[in-house]
Design an enzyme around this catalytic site. Structure first.
Site, short mmCIF file in Angstrom:
data_model
loop_
_atom_site.label_atom_id
_atom_site.label_comp_id
_atom_site.label_asym_id
_atom_site.label_seq_id
_atom_site.Cartn_x
_atom_site.Cartn_y
_atom_site.Cartn_z
N GLU A 127 0.73 -1.36 -0.04
CA GLU A 127 0.17 -0.01 0.15
C GLU A 127 0.73 1.23 -0.19
OE1 GLU A 127 -2.42 -1.43 3.47
OE2 GLU A 127 -4.06 -0.78 1.98
N GLU A 133 -3.34 -10.24 3.79
CA GLU A 133 -4.66 -9.64 4.64
C GLU A 133 -5.66 -10.71 4.60
OE1 GLU A 133 -2.80 -7.76 2.67
OE2 GLU A 133 -2.59 -5.77 3.60
C1 1HE Z 1 6.51 -8.43 12.01
C2 1HE Z 1 5.96 -8.41 10.89
C3 1HE Z 1 4.50 -7.56 10.83
C4 1HE Z 1 7.77 -9.51 10.65
N1 1HE Z 1 4.23 -7.21 12.19
N2 1HE Z 1 6.10 -8.07 13.20
N3 1HE Z 1 2.08 -8.53 7.01
C5 1HE Z 1 2.29 -9.95 7.14
O1 1HE Z 1 1.41 -10.63 7.37
C6 1HE Z 1 3.74 -10.31 6.71
C7 1HE Z 1 4.33 -11.03 7.88
N4 1HE Z 1 5.63 -11.17 7.75
C8 1HE Z 1 6.25 -12.08 7.04
O2 1HE Z 1 5.69 -12.85 6.31
C9 1HE Z 1 7.91 -12.18 7.19
O3 1HE Z 1 8.29 -11.45 8.43
C10 1HE Z 1 8.59 -11.70 5.99
C11 1HE Z 1 8.39 -12.52 4.88
C12 1HE Z 1 8.24 -10.21 5.91
C13 1HE Z 1 10.02 -11.74 6.43
O4 1HE Z 1 10.69 -12.73 6.95
P1 1HE Z 1 11.75 -13.13 7.68
O5 1HE Z 1 11.98 -14.53 7.89
O6 1HE Z 1 12.94 -12.39 7.12
O7 1HE Z 1 11.59 -12.49 9.34
P2 1HE Z 1 10.84 -13.00 10.28
O8 1HE Z 1 11.63 -13.74 11.40
O9 1HE Z 1 9.51 -13.35 10.07
O10 1HE Z 1 10.34 -11.75 11.23
C14 1HE Z 1 11.54 -10.92 11.78
C15 1HE Z 1 10.64 -10.24 12.87
O11 1HE Z 1 9.83 -9.36 12.49
C16 1HE Z 1 9.87 -10.94 13.86
O12 1HE Z 1 10.04 -10.69 15.09
P3 1HE Z 1 11.01 -11.08 16.39
O13 1HE Z 1 10.63 -10.35 17.54
O14 1HE Z 1 10.67 -12.77 16.40
O15 1HE Z 1 12.22 -10.96 15.89
C17 1HE Z 1 8.49 -10.98 13.13
O16 1HE Z 1 7.69 -11.03 14.20
C18 1HE Z 1 8.68 -9.39 13.04
N5 1HE Z 1 7.90 -9.13 12.06
N6 1HE Z 1 6.59 -8.90 9.96
C19 1HE Z 1 4.83 -7.49 13.12
N7 1HE Z 1 3.76 -7.47 9.65
C20 1HE Z 1 -3.33 -0.62 6.61
S1 1HE Z 1 -3.79 -2.42 6.73
C21 1HE Z 1 -2.52 -3.32 6.21
C22 1HE Z 1 -2.94 -4.82 6.52
C23 1HE Z 1 -1.39 -5.41 6.44
O17 1HE Z 1 -0.48 -5.10 6.13
S2 1HE Z 1 -1.66 -7.24 6.82
C24 1HE Z 1 -0.03 -7.92 6.22
C25 1HE Z 1 0.65 -7.91 7.41
#
Ligand code: 1HE
Length: 260
Positions: free
Chosen positions: A114, A134
């Site tokens: 977005e 989402e």
């Molecule tokens: C996060 C987020 C997040 C990572 N919110 N904390 N977005 C998603 O559903 C995508 C979610 N994220 C992922 O699928 C993956 O993290 C990635 C593909 C982007 C990257 O993977 P990777 O293996 O490099 O990293 P990771 O181990 O998954 O994440 C590293 C840290 O970032 C980890 O936290 P930690 O404290 O355990 O180290 C994750 O929890 C954190 N992290 N992504 C919170 N999105 C206006 S409305 C919009 C609606 C949306 O955007 S919905 C889609 C949300």
């Protein structure tokens, strides 16, 4: 000027290009409320010297979208206000003072897509992938994605992305219009900066017409669009800078269009 989880720098002799980096790499540049408000404030406060901007993300990913850890406590009314907060912030990007070039790599997902779609040009490297998770998280887009993304790729493709969790790779993303440029791994920022430097040399009124008038003209019925275009064209060409540029071409002092 300091901004939570954003780094702002300037490039060019006249500091005419703003380089904005999301610096929340440990959380894959997920956008929490503080960061969304920072984006808004930064675009409101860009100095007058700035003629174009680049935005990119620290680490291996451009942006993982909404910070999901902030989602759980919100009721419906707060949800509306939260979405509207995103709308305001990304409106400042799209209809801010200057064209914005997004340099994409890694995840460009959810709210990250977005944000990218609020920018005017998207440059992706080979590591880039696009998704709207989402759908699988039981939520909906809330940062303007349902308005902006179909205008890039069409309603059918966005529906598919959300219903099925389809992920587009860098090549297919460029093919369907998510990015206008595809470059080798690690080169998105350099390409985006080069484009921003070039854009910064345009007449300011031309850039204004392209960022503020064109998207609105494209939404108007044809008859009204033609009229708005005529008004915008007249304003742009009456600027002294436009006359000087045309004269430079006629006198052989300006570059010709080169074959691609
Ligand atoms: C996060 C987020 C997040 C990572 N919110 N904390 N977005 C998603 O559903 C995508 C979610 N994220 C992922 O699928 C993956 O993290 C990635 C593909 C982007 C990257 O993977 P990777 O293996 O490099 O990293 P990771 O181990 O998954 O994440 C590293 C840290 O970032 C980890 O936290 P930690 O404290 O355990 O180290 C994750 O929890 C954190 N992290 N992504 C919170 N999105 C206006 S409305 C919009 C609606 C949306 O955007 S919905 C889609 C949300």
């Amino acid at each position: 000027m300091t901004y939570t989880d954003l780094h702002l720098d300037f490039q060019g002799d006249a500091r005419e290009v703003a380089v904005i980096r999301i610096t929340r790499g440990a959380k894959r540049n997920a956008l929490n409320d503080g960061l969304v408000l920072s984006i808004r404030r930064l675009f409101e406060e860009l100095p007058d010297t700035v003629r174009a901007a680049v935005i990119d993300g620290e680490g291996d990913h451009f942006c993982a979208g909404l910070d999901l850890s902030e989602l759980s406590e919100r009721d419906a009314a707060q949800g509306v206000l939260h979405s509207r907060m995103w709308h305001t912030a990304l409106e400042r990007v799209q209809y801010g003072p200057v064209p914005v070039v997004a340099a994409l790599h890694g995840a460009v997902v959810g709210g990250g897509l977005e944000l990218a779609s609020a920018c005017h040009i998207r440059v992706a490297d080979e590591t880039t992938f696009y998704a709207l998770p989402e759908g699988s998280r039981g939520i909906f887009v809330g940062g303007g994605g349902s308005v902006r993304i179909p205008r890039l790729i069409g309603v059918a493709r966005m529906t598919d992305m959300m219903l099925t969790g389809r992920v587009y790779n860098a090549q297919d993303g460029e093919r369907i219009g998510l990015a206008q440029y595809l470059v080798p791994t690690g080169q998105a920022f350099d390409k985006a900066l080069a484009l921003a430097r070039q854009i910064a040399q345009n007449a300011p009124m031309t850039n204004y017409a392209l960022t503020h008038a064109l998207p609105r003209i494209a939404e108007q019925p044809a008859d009204q669009g033609f009229m708005t275009e005529a008004l915008m064209a007249a304003i742009a060409q009456s600027a002294p800078e436009a006359k000087a540029r045309v004269r430079a071409f006629l006198e052989g002092r300006a570059a010709k269009v080169q074959k691609a």
